[in-house]
Design a protein around this motif. Structure first.
Motif, PDB file in Angstrom:
ATOM      1  N   VAL A  69      48.170  63.077  61.216  1.00 20.23           N
ATOM      2  CA  VAL A  69      48.169  62.077  62.311  1.00 20.23           C
ATOM      3  C   VAL A  69      46.978  61.156  62.261  1.00 20.23           C
ATOM      4  O   VAL A  69      47.006  60.108  62.879  1.00 20.23           O
ATOM      5  N   THR A  75      50.517  56.803  60.674  1.00 19.78           N
ATOM      6  CA  THR A  75      50.788  56.324  62.029  1.00 19.78           C
ATOM      7  C   THR A  75      51.517  54.985  61.995  1.00 19.78           C
ATOM      8  O   THR A  75      52.323  54.694  62.867  1.00 19.78           O
ATOM      9  N   ARG A  79      55.151  54.017  63.803  1.00 22.98           N
ATOM     10  CA  ARG A  79      55.555  52.860  64.593  1.00 22.98           C
ATOM     11  C   ARG A  79      56.858  52.263  64.109  1.00 22.98           C
ATOM     12  O   ARG A  79      57.710  51.848  64.890  1.00 22.98           O
ATOM     13  N   GLU A  82      59.705  54.508  65.234  1.00 18.43           N
ATOM     14  CA  GLU A  82      59.915  54.356  66.673  1.00 18.43           C
ATOM     15  C   GLU A  82      60.669  53.083  67.011  1.00 18.43           C
ATOM     16  O   GLU A  82      61.612  53.103  67.794  1.00 18.43           O
ATOM     17  N   ASP A  83      60.206  51.992  66.450  1.00 17.22           N
ATOM     18  CA  ASP A  83      60.809  50.716  66.815  1.00 17.22           C
ATOM     19  C   ASP A  83      62.306  50.708  66.530  1.00 17.22           C
ATOM     20  O   ASP A  83      63.099  50.250  67.343  1.00 17.22           O
ATOM     21  N   HIS A  86      64.226  53.510  68.849  1.00 19.32           N
ATOM     22  CA  HIS A  86      64.360  53.153  70.260  1.00 19.32           C
ATOM     23  C   HIS A  86      65.446  52.129  70.490  1.00 19.32           C
ATOM     24  O   HIS A  86      66.138  52.174  71.500  1.00 19.32           O
ATOM     25  N   VAL A  92      61.709  59.529  69.640  1.00 17.29           N
ATOM     26  CA  VAL A  92      61.041  60.038  68.449  1.00 17.29           C
ATOM     27  C   VAL A  92      59.972  61.027  68.871  1.00 17.29           C
ATOM     28  O   VAL A  92      59.169  60.730  69.750  1.00 17.29           O
ATOM     29  N   VAL A  93      59.972  62.183  68.297  1.00 20.05           N
ATOM     30  CA  VAL A  93      58.846  63.068  68.533  1.00 20.05           C
ATOM     31  C   VAL A  93      58.076  63.226  67.238  1.00 20.05           C
ATOM     32  O   VAL A  93      58.636  63.373  66.162  1.00 20.05           O
ATOM     33  N   LEU A  94      56.773  63.136  67.385  1.00 20.28           N
ATOM     34  CA  LEU A  94      55.889  63.146  66.238  1.00 20.28           C
ATOM     35  C   LEU A  94      55.315  64.539  66.067  1.00 20.28           C
ATOM     36  O   LEU A  94      54.804  65.116  67.013  1.00 20.28           O
TER      37      LEU A  94
ATOM     38  N   GLU B  70      47.585  54.626  66.884  1.00 22.72           N
ATOM     39  CA  GLU B  70      46.772  54.172  65.762  1.00 22.72           C
ATOM     40  C   GLU B  70      45.283  54.230  66.080  1.00 22.72           C
ATOM     41  O   GLU B  70      44.464  53.892  65.255  1.00 22.72           O
ATOM     42  N   VAL B  93      54.801  67.608  71.538  1.00 24.18           N
ATOM     43  CA  VAL B  93      55.415  66.395  71.027  1.00 24.18           C
ATOM     44  C   VAL B  93      54.565  65.213  71.462  1.00 24.18           C
ATOM     45  O   VAL B  93      54.114  65.127  72.585  1.00 24.18           O
ATOM     46  N   LEU B  94      54.361  64.335  70.500  1.00 25.32           N
ATOM     47  CA  LEU B  94      53.479  63.199  70.705  1.00 25.32           C
ATOM     48  C   LEU B  94      54.324  61.977  71.021  1.00 25.32           C
ATOM     49  O   LEU B  94      55.277  61.685  70.296  1.00 25.32           O
ATOM     50  N   ARG B 106      59.229  55.553  80.493  1.00 27.27           N
ATOM     51  CA  ARG B 106      60.373  56.029  79.749  1.00 27.27           C
ATOM     52  C   ARG B 106      60.118  57.421  79.171  1.00 27.27           C
ATOM     53  O   ARG B 106      60.960  58.318  79.248  1.00 27.27           O
TER      54      ARG B 106
END
Lengths: 325, 325
Positions: A69, A75, A79, A82-83, A86, A92-94, B70, B93-94, B106
DNA sequence: CTGAAAGCGCTAACAA
DNA sequence: TTGTTAGCGCTTTCAG
């Protein structure tokens, strides 16, 4: 905590209608739908995720398992993922596997148990966990590194070519004894970057070092390389964190990047330009790796029978003064 | 995908026994338990998370909602949270809220829907979403910034004091017109850092600028500050990303940190030492914020009636050459 | 110590 | 178009 039946009671309809209305299914009388929505708002109704996922046998969630991370490369991938996710209503879980096969397997187990729709991961090695994903038919795609012994969708960077070009750039700048500091053997990106380096400079000399993809290891590697009788006059460094270690070693030895030792490192960073001299880098399209991986995953969730694809993106050499004499 | 009844059938016991055996409950005949475990392994049984969570009415998961994946400050927090949570069997979860109240809300909704056991968040403002957590009785703790209008467990850094000390350090070094570049009004850390600065230098002059907590905004802010008729001779910068923008502006104006303009920035980074001159920073104990927040959350999950606590950690000024004339 | 059975909240047949 | 109803897979009383 109110449930769907509370909403149904308040709206004077059945739970089925509530479900249909709230999920935007067709064939619901607009007036009823409005009543349902109102009742839901009044009660502060929040659907019960586990119940829904149990019933649907799948959660609208994708898990992204990355190996670090704290590494901006990953990272940025996050992104991108995620974009795209969504946009189509997936969360999304990281998960941070820390380059550790145990943690990676643990997160894969969790992903399976929670019945996520798909998994994107940067495999930290020959992961046993991935076999489980395959066995269960859970969609997954690999990023940054391919999965050994397994063909799946994968999004890579042509890092061997990029390494070769970066090395050629150092040659063109007049450096004559170019060294390479790369990651652990067996990690594909580390091996590829080394291979690219060797594509360009055929050397039998002792100019290569490996370490973890971390600053500390690279620091030791650089110190050892530079204190040799016949030290390198330039260095190709395989990632950003390592660059920090290498530059620190240079500082300690009072060697100036560019003038004394040419340096090119993988991965651009906001601070690369601030250094004196600014750092020449191989910029990888991390965000695009993420978006592409997400798109592939979504496609595979929709149809798991499609043949695996390999997507290879290019990297870009950004010349700055650390590689100029 | 095999279920608990498959395991039960294979082991020749009831599903209840399988459940008890696999969850390590007392009162299971060791021999039966062994048979169950064996059957589970043979079938590659993975418990169905949604079903379990539905039944238990809670998932052994904590959600960590941070405002910027980031930003190394937040990823260090994430590691702290993970390390503590994993020890007691919770997954983390992040979620990346991107300093965006909508995304934050959300994610809070998702956390509620998935019935996570608790939420740790760095609130991006007066978040409506948090009220829902409170209403539902979901445990949560705030990090980095307190929640306006709401008392909850919170883990903070005494950033006002740290800012005051950093400013005092600049004064002690002989700088006379010290400016401040901080984050948006209303963001608590931004306001506190400004307040700390003002605790030390009482100035009515136009020496303060605000922008997003990003490089670009800080770059503009610094450029504007430094091109004034009577520019500052030192700058307190409120975070790491901003420092990048400020240093870039200095470069463009041919101003050398330290000699021409003293610079202290919040948050340490591996590259801060590599700069020429190395960057003086206020190092925040990010990892400890994470571990402490996780411990508080766990305590609150166990007992939601305990009174809210405020934990304040100290920051440390690391003097390097950018704040020496 | 073990098993039978209820039920968590939701969705999707199936009927009406 | 709407309602009724049967589970999804698990844990947990409650009996035995």
């Amino acid at each position: 905590m109110s449930t769907i039946s509370d909403v149904a009671a308040r709206a004077g309809v059945s739970t089925a209608t509530v479900s249909r209305a709230l999920n935007g299914k067709a064939n619901v009388d607009p007036e009823l739908a409005a009543r349902v929505r109102q009742a839901a708002t009044e009660l502060g109704y929040q659907p019960n995720g586990p119940a829904r996922n149990l019933r649907r046998q799948e959660a609208a969630v994708v898990a992204l398992i990355i190996s670090d991370v704290e590494n901006p490369f990953f990272t940025a991938i996050a992104r991108g993922v995620e974009d795209v996710a969504h946009e189509v209503g997936y969360s999304v879980v990281l998960c941070n596997s820390d380059e550790n096969a145990d943690k990676e397997n643990r997160y894969i187990d969790i992903a399976i148990q929670e019945r996520v729709a798909g998994v994107i991961l940067s495999p930290s090695g020959p992961a046993a966990g991935v076999a489980k994903l395959a066995a269960r038919g859970t969609a997954y795609v690999a990023v940054d590194r391919p999965l050994p012994d397994r063909d799946s969708d994968v999004v890579l960077v042509d890092t061997r070519l990029a390494a070769a070009q970066a090395t050629a750039h150092l040659v063109a700048q007049g450096y004559e004894r170019i060294g390479c500091i790369t990651g652990p053997a067996g990690v594909r990106t580390a091996d590829d970057r080394l291979a690219g380096y060797r594509d360009t400079v055929k050397t039998t000399k002792n100019l290569v070092r490996r370490s973890e993809y971390k600053a500390a290891g690279a620091h030791r590697a650089a110190a050892s390389l530079l204190s040799q009788p016949n030290p390198p006059d330039a260095l190709l460094v395989a990632n950003n964190a390592m660059a920090v270690g290498v530059l620190r070693a240079l500082q300690e030895l009072n060697l100036r990047p560019g003038r004394d030792v040419g340096v090119v490192a993988f991965d651009d960073a906001p601070w690369a330009e601030l250094l004196d001299p600014p750092l020449t880098v191989v910029a990888q399209p991390a965000y695009e790796i993420g978006t592409e991986a997400a798109r592939l995953l979504l496609a595979r969730i929709a149809d798991n029978t499609r043949p695996p694809t390999v997507t290879t993106l290019g990297a870009r050499l950004i010349e700055r003064a650390s590689s100029h004499r």
